[in-house]
Design an enzyme around this catalytic site. Structure first.
Site, PDB file in Angstrom:
ATOM      1  N   GLY A   1     -99.421  52.404 -20.084  1.00 59.68           N
ATOM      2  CA  GLY A   1    -100.124  53.218 -19.059  1.00 59.68           C
ATOM      3  C   GLY A   1     -99.132  54.554 -19.064  1.00 59.68           C
ATOM      4  N   GLY A   2     -98.452  54.409 -17.492  1.00 57.63           N
ATOM      5  CA  GLY A   2     -97.831  55.485 -17.172  1.00 57.63           C
ATOM      6  C   GLY A   2     -96.816  56.096 -17.784  1.00 57.63           C
TER       7      GLY A   2
ATOM      8  N   GLU B   1    -102.179  41.692 -20.572  1.00 54.54           N
ATOM      9  CA  GLU B   1    -101.656  42.458 -19.360  1.00 54.54           C
ATOM     10  C   GLU B   1    -101.619  41.838 -18.157  1.00 54.54           C
ATOM     11  OE1 GLU B   1    -101.967  47.088 -20.356  1.00 54.54           O
ATOM     12  OE2 GLU B   1    -103.631  46.430 -19.259  1.00 54.54           O
TER      13      GLU B   1
ATOM     14  N   GLU C   1    -108.170  47.041 -14.405  1.00 56.45           N
ATOM     15  CA  GLU C   1    -108.811  47.701 -13.202  1.00 56.45           C
ATOM     16  C   GLU C   1    -110.186  47.658 -13.398  1.00 56.45           C
ATOM     17  OE1 GLU C   1    -106.441  51.245 -14.647  1.00 56.45           O
ATOM     18  OE2 GLU C   1    -104.513  50.097 -13.768  1.00 56.45           O
TER      19      GLU C   1
ATOM     20  N   GLY D   1     -98.364  48.926 -13.723  1.00 55.84           N
ATOM     21  CA  GLY D   1     -97.717  50.069 -12.661  1.00 55.84           C
ATOM     22  C   GLY D   1     -96.959  49.602 -11.526  1.00 55.84           C
TER      23      GLY D   1
ATOM     24  N   HIS E   1    -110.369  46.120 -19.258  1.00 61.01           N
ATOM     25  CA  HIS E   1    -108.961  46.372 -18.603  1.00 61.01           C
ATOM     26  C   HIS E   1    -109.023  45.759 -17.025  1.00 61.01           C
ATOM     27  CE1 HIS E   1    -105.697  48.549 -16.499  1.00 61.01           C
ATOM     28  NE2 HIS E   1    -105.216  48.866 -17.895  1.00 61.01           N
TER      29      HIS E   1
ATOM     30  N   ASN F   1    -102.757  54.405 -22.794  1.00 63.71           N
ATOM     31  CA  ASN F   1    -103.930  54.358 -21.613  1.00 63.71           C
ATOM     32  C   ASN F   1    -103.817  55.504 -20.655  1.00 63.71           C
ATOM     33  OD1 ASN F   1    -106.259  53.884 -20.202  1.00 63.71           O
ATOM     34  ND2 ASN F   1    -105.493  51.923 -19.361  1.00 63.71           N
ATOM     35  N   TRP F   2    -104.462  56.432 -20.801  1.00 62.19           N
ATOM     36  CA  TRP F   2    -104.278  57.663 -19.898  1.00 62.19           C
ATOM     37  C   TRP F   2    -105.054  57.503 -18.350  1.00 62.19           C
ATOM     38  CZ3 TRP F   2    -104.426  62.428 -23.731  1.00 62.19           C
ATOM     39  CH2 TRP F   2    -103.515  62.237 -24.729  1.00 62.19           C
ATOM     40  N   LYS F   3    -105.697  56.410 -18.548  1.00 65.79           N
ATOM     41  CA  LYS F   3    -106.775  56.060 -17.455  1.00 65.79           C
ATOM     42  C   LYS F   3    -107.182  57.481 -16.829  1.00 65.79           C
ATOM     43  CE  LYS F   3    -103.493  52.323 -16.528  1.00 65.79           C
ATOM     44  NZ  LYS F   3    -103.024  51.506 -15.379  1.00 65.79           N
TER      45      LYS F   3
ATOM     46  N   SER G   1     -95.753  47.935 -17.471  1.00 71.54           N
ATOM     47  CA  SER G   1     -94.634  48.557 -17.224  1.00 71.54           C
ATOM     48  C   SER G   1     -93.935  48.607 -18.427  1.00 71.54           C
ATOM     49  CB  SER G   1     -93.901  47.847 -16.086  1.00 71.54           C
ATOM     50  OG  SER G   1     -94.551  47.859 -14.781  1.00 71.54           O
TER      51      SER G   1
END
Ligand code: 13P
Length: 252
Positions: free
Chosen positions: A235-236, A168, A98, A174, A96, A10-12, A214
């Site tokens: 994610g990251g 999640e 967010e 994150g 998600h 997920n590149w957000k 994470s």
């Protein structure tokens, strides 16, 4: 039943079109053999079309990070499932944390999105998870049950093909605080049992359960080893092609 592993990056809101293309080209080059793992990346909407073209022949599939449930209409700023399939998307993230927190998406709206995504044969990755406060208050399963009950409302056995559920925990996203395998086993086994209770056995067992929060190259192997973890939502670490490939290889 054996479920193919699914690894999603997920590149957000990271990456212009050219940056996304660079990332996808690097991934395609490094990933010589994906084997039996499904690999999906979710760039921002603006990069979807070119990403899907660049991903052709690499085995990598493309996901959108969000969509609207209506086919078209006066919904400024939104895109529909047909728009996504038209540009080559095969998956979509729904709910998600967010989106839930920052854009106030509600379980009832996510249910409509799930219906629309699955009706258009998009692989839906439905995200659920509790906040730190909910976990501390002993409300984890209450919250997950509510998200599943409303989110999957009126989805019947024949609708479910293409459904994936990502657990999640919000406190793990994150933060570097990956959930422990004990916590993940407890939740994923509970989700599988919930699905078995609400659908028939084969249907419940066909749904892939992903963990996200994470995920890194160092912990991917132990996470995927959990009985009911069929994939990872990253994610990251998915922004760096070397790290993402290391995760995919750890899973394979
Ligand atoms: P991180 O892997 O950066 O914790 O993000 C997880 C996530 O939100 C994936 O959807």
């Amino acid at each position: 039943m054996s479920r193919r592993n699914l690894i999603v990056g997920n590149w957000k809101m990271h990456g212009t079109v050219s940056e996304s293309l660079k990332r996808i080209t690097a991934l395609g080059r490094k990933l010589e053999d994906i084997g039996t793992t499904d690999v999906v990346v979710a760039p921002p909407h603006t990069a979807l079309y070119s990403a899907a073209i660049a991903a052709q022949d690499t085995g990598i599939k493309v996901a959108a990070q969000n969509m609207h449930w209506e086919a078209d209409g006066a919904y400024t700023g939104e895109v529909s499932a047909t728009f996504l399939t038209e540009v080559g998307c095969e998956f979509v993230l729904i709910g998600h944390s967010e989106r839930r927190k920052l854009f106030h998406e509600k379980d009832e709206q996510l249910n409509k999105k799930l219906h629309a995504a699955l009706a258009h044969e998009l692989g839906a990755i439905f995200c659920i998870g509790e906040t730190n406060a909910e976990r501390e208050a002993g409300q984890t399963f209450e919250r997950l049950k509510e998200q599943l009950k409303i989110g999957l409302h009126e989805l019947h056995i024949h609708d479910i093909e293409g459904l994936n559920i990502a657990y999640e925990p919000v406190w793990a996203i994150g933060t570097g605080n990956t959930a422990t395998t004990e916590q993940i086993n407890e939740v994923h086994n509970w989700i599988r049992a919930y699905l078995e209770k609400n659908f028939d056995g084969p249907t419940a067992n066909s749904i892939r359960l992903l963990y996200g929060g994470s995920v890194k190259p160092e912990n991917a192997k132990s996470l995927i080893a959990c009985e009911n973890v069929d994939g990872l939502l990253v994610g990251g670490a998915s922004l760096d092609p070397d790290d993402f490939v290391a995760i995919i290889e750890a899973v394979a």
